[in-house]
Design a protein around this motif. Structure first.
Motif: not given
Length: 425
Positions: A28-32, A35-42, A312-313
């Motif tokens: 998924a594209q990291p928008v909408g 889109k995750c905060p940095p801590a969650e994405w890590v 994706m959602q």
């Protein structure tokens, strides 16, 4: 090559659990919604790659407050622990419930309700003796043990959906599994039996039904057909029933959207190449502007678009829920050692940031969101379309009425918005 790794290898466990939902963070594209905060994405990336949790690097081996378990490198014991005053449901379970209900209403164009207390409790309410027996055994309480997560009109009947979430522990994620999504399917396989046992026990307590016979609550439960178990796993994977549910809703939505797009008034505007606001009114008449993939030339293409969108959602919601839960539970480490690790909570405290303040559980949160979302689509858009037609004389767009419920709901010919307003009160 992956299956040749040792059975306790984390990479093998991740690989045997991945599916289309679990791969959403990398596709998924990291928008909408993605889109995750940095801590969650890590944390999401580390879990997907089978690596240790970066947030727990300094806490390995420490005791989790309220338990005798110790923190491991990947956070499995932390996310699986039963902790007091935790926000497990609001971070992990309730967002998935609300998302499935939104899929049914917005994409599949069918009726859906969150935590319908009346679905099973109506069998008790209809019998005075059962009501008296329940009030005597449980004074001042409601029949909360038998409230499904979602009820929706699927095909030709109402169906019940039960949402469960699991994390890595020996009960579900055994090292001997080789099949795909074995853990979530194992959890989903026992839900129907658990519900039938609860129904049999309540029939015996409230109605005096002999053991081995079917009572009113069991009959009411069977009237909805088999329960649809949607299980979200530790890596964002979803059970087979969840895959089938998304596929079915995508097919229903594709047929409904294509039927609306094929209406003469909408096609006339979309093919004439008129001004932007006239085409927006045509999309408003259809019901949801902005989903350009729904104007596909065939139902199969529209179904593929909706299925990908929902996959994706739901996959991102499962991955973010796992990361949020782990980061939120950092506060339970070292709580007895004189210092307390700061909370990691989404905006709005322990809420997910999606429900308004003061809401409790998926039920109230979803009901309040429906008022804002559905009232605009079913009331404001047709009124604007009619205003512009009368004022500017376009005469091209004739907004269709809101979607209608089937006769199985007891409101044949009544708009969905009217039914929702009854429950919102």
């Amino acid at each position: 090559e992956i299956l040749g790794l040792p059975r306790g290898d984390r990479r093998r466990l991740v690989w045997t659990s991945l599916d289309a939902f679990a791969c959403a963070p990398v596709t998924a594209q990291p928008v909408g919604y993605a889109k995750c905060p940095p801590a969650e994405w890590v944390e999401i990336t580390a879990k997907y790659l089978g690596m240790p949790s970066p947030a727990l690097r300094a806490f390995q081996g420490q005791v989790i407050h309220g338990t005798t378990a110790r923190v491991d490198a990947c956070g499995d014991t932390l996310t699986s622990a039963c902790l007091p005053h935790d926000q497990y449901a609001s971070l992990r379970h309730d967002p998935i419930v609300r998302l499935l209900a939104a899929f049914a209403r917005d994409f599949a164009r069918t009726y859906a309700d969150v935590e319908p207390y009346w679905s099973i409790a109506s069998a008790v309410q209809a019998d005075p003796r059962a009501r008296a027996a329940f009030a005597q055994r449980h004074p001042g309480q409601r029949l909360r043990s038998f409230v499904p997560d979602v009820i929706l009109f699927l095909g030709d009947m109402d169906r019940l959906i039960e949402v469960k979430t699991i994390h890595v522990n020996p009960t579900w994620y055994g090292s001997h599994y080789r099949a795909r999504r074995a853990a979530v399917n194992k959890r989903a396989a026992g839900l129907q039996v658990v519900y039938l046992r609860k129904a049999a026990r309540l029939d015996e307590e409230l109605f005096g039904t002999p053991a081995g016979q079917s009572g009113p609550i069991q009959d009411k439960l069977r009237s909805f057909g088999p329960i649809i178990p949607v299980v979200s796993g530790a890596f964002g994977e979803v059970s087979d029933a969840g895959h089938q549910l998304v596929d079915t809703m995508a097919g229903m939505g594709a047929r409904a959207w294509q039927a609306r797009l094929d209406s003469p008034s909408v096609q006339e505007v979309l093919t004439q190449g008129t001004s932007w606001w006239t085409q927006w009114l045509a999309w408003a008449a259809v019901g949801r502007p902005g989903l350009a993939g729904l104007d596909s030339p065939s139902v199969q293409d529209a179904k593929a678009f909706l299925k990908h969108h929902m996959t994706m959602q739901l996959g991102m919601q499962g991955a973010r829920g796992n990361a949020r839960l782990l980061l939120h539970r950092l506060q339970f480490i070292n709580s007895c050692g004189g210092r307390r690790y700061p909370r990691h909570c989404p905006p709005g405290g322990t809420r997910t940031g999606e429900e308004p303040p003061g809401s409790y559980g998926a039920d109230n949160a979803c009901r309040r969101q429906r008022i804002l979302r559905e009232n605009w689509l079913t009331h404001a858009s047709p009124m604007l379309a009619g205003f512009f037609q009368d004022f500017l004389g376009s005469g091209a767009v004739q907004p269709p009425p809101p979607p209608f419920l089937g006769s199985a709901h007891g409101h044949a010919g009544a708009p969905c918005a009217a039914r929702w307003s009854e429950t919102d009160d």
